[in-house]
Write an enzyme that holds these catalytic residues in place. Sequence first.
Site, PDB file in Angstrom:
ATOM      1  N   SER A 126      41.840  42.943  47.962  1.00  0.00           N
ATOM      2  CA  SER A 126      40.583  43.523  48.424  1.00  0.00           C
ATOM      3  C   SER A 126      40.043  42.740  49.629  1.00  0.00           C
ATOM      4  O   SER A 126      40.751  42.565  50.617  1.00  0.00           O
ATOM      5  CB  SER A 126      39.583  43.575  47.270  1.00  0.00           C
ATOM      6  N   ASP A 181      43.256  54.624  45.014  1.00  0.00           N
ATOM      7  CA  ASP A 181      42.192  53.687  45.387  1.00  0.00           C
ATOM      8  C   ASP A 181      41.445  54.170  46.625  1.00  0.00           C
ATOM      9  O   ASP A 181      42.034  54.291  47.697  1.00  0.00           O
ATOM     10  CB  ASP A 181      42.810  52.311  45.659  1.00  0.00           C
ATOM     11  N   HIS A 219      43.069  49.816  42.675  1.00  0.00           N
ATOM     12  CA  HIS A 219      42.829  48.631  43.486  1.00  0.00           C
ATOM     13  C   HIS A 219      43.648  47.449  42.968  1.00  0.00           C
ATOM     14  O   HIS A 219      43.525  47.062  41.804  1.00  0.00           O
ATOM     15  CB  HIS A 219      41.335  48.306  43.398  1.00  0.00           C
TER      16      HIS A 219
END
Length: 475
Positions: free
Chosen positions: A175, A419, A445
């Site tokens: 991320s 995602d 994710h």
Amino acid sequence: MRELREMRLAIVLTTLSLLFLVSNGLVTSRFLQRISHGSNFLTTDELWFNQTLDHFSPLDHRKFQQRYYEFTDYFRLPDGPIFLKICGESSCDGIANDYIGVLAKKFGAAVVSLEHRYYGKSSPFKSLRTENLKYLSSKQALSDLAVFRQYYQESLNVKVNRSNVENSWFFFGVSYSGALSAWFRLKFPHLTCGSLASSAVVLAVYNFIEFDHQIGESAGAECKAALQEVNGLIEQRLALDGYAVKSLFGAANLKIDGDFLYLLADAAAIAFQYGNPDRLCSPLVQAKKDGEDLVNAFATYVKEYYLGSFGTNVETYNQQHLKRTNSAGDTSDRLWWFQVCTEVAYFQVAPANDSLRSSKIDTKYHLDLCKNVFGEGIYPDVDATNIYYGGTKIAGSNIDFIYSLQLGSKIIFTNGSQDPWRHASKQTSTEDMPSFLISCHNCGHGTDLRGCPQVPLNLEGVMPRTVAPLMPFTK
């Protein structure tokens, strides 16, 4: 699911094998990263070192204590590789026992992890008022990693009684920390032999309408229609009796309607972001078919899953909470919003057509939040961020693949098909900078490193069966 596990680990092992082959001559939402890895850690023993407060001022020599962790049970002394697992926008409470541990065991690596400045216990200031947050940025964080990397390498050299020797370092992140992993390789290529950028949000986006577009695509026609209908019904009830509808969702303390509607939008999105679409869609679609109250069905999901088992605190959405400047307790919400409001935006605004969230969640809502929480003059300069890092055009060379591994980017991108954040990542694969899309019904994710919530994490992986994927890359 077995095939997914094999593909996920094969991608990571293949790219690591290639990078170490070249480097060593050996083959041995508002929410981004705010999900727990579970209760199992490789280590939770805290270590500390003195970090520079401002890396870009020759006159400011202030330091602060930054927390880090190390795990050396698998380390092949003295020349084994070192995996640096970057902590992102939350408190870093240890090194999680996930697939990086599997890889460390395979390659004889040490694993170290540095807490992001300001988050957790690594705050330079007791007060987090806006003027004290000016040293909170991705640029400062990257320099933190560089300084720490040098500190740890020199400390290791002292321990093994040697000097001027460098281990091979490889950086991992998911991320925002995945973006840091890619950006570190871009800005400090001499300090790492490569980076894995999992679900890496390298593109700063002002109005991130692609986020909801992906949610709609992942939801499918029936679930999407149910979500749009329930949002319309909630807005109607909000206009008639706001307190009652907020109370139904356990969010009566959210005085600003936009904050409440943002909570609901995130509650829906998180099901797809983290691989639990059926948890949301099945009860909503069934309620719609049975003629039941959709608002009640959605409220049950929000309270039982999003605020319940997933663990979200309603205060995360309360702007009064975001204005709190005391560094005690969990301050991640205020800190991440500061980074959002100054660097990357990712404003998840309602698309003009076919929206899955309230139209009140618009650009003005986000800018008003930034102003209300941090004061006048705070806004995200996404153009400057993308110019500095390159966005999805992050630099790499355009030469043959095997030579690009030696001379080019050595950055590997991975994303899950469902995602919504993947639209802020690099999704186009090039010879020198491969990008892998892991596709399945619940691939969200960080799927390549976390696994899927419906499948228990197999920490031994499938390493004996991961030779074949290497072949296409070595031809």
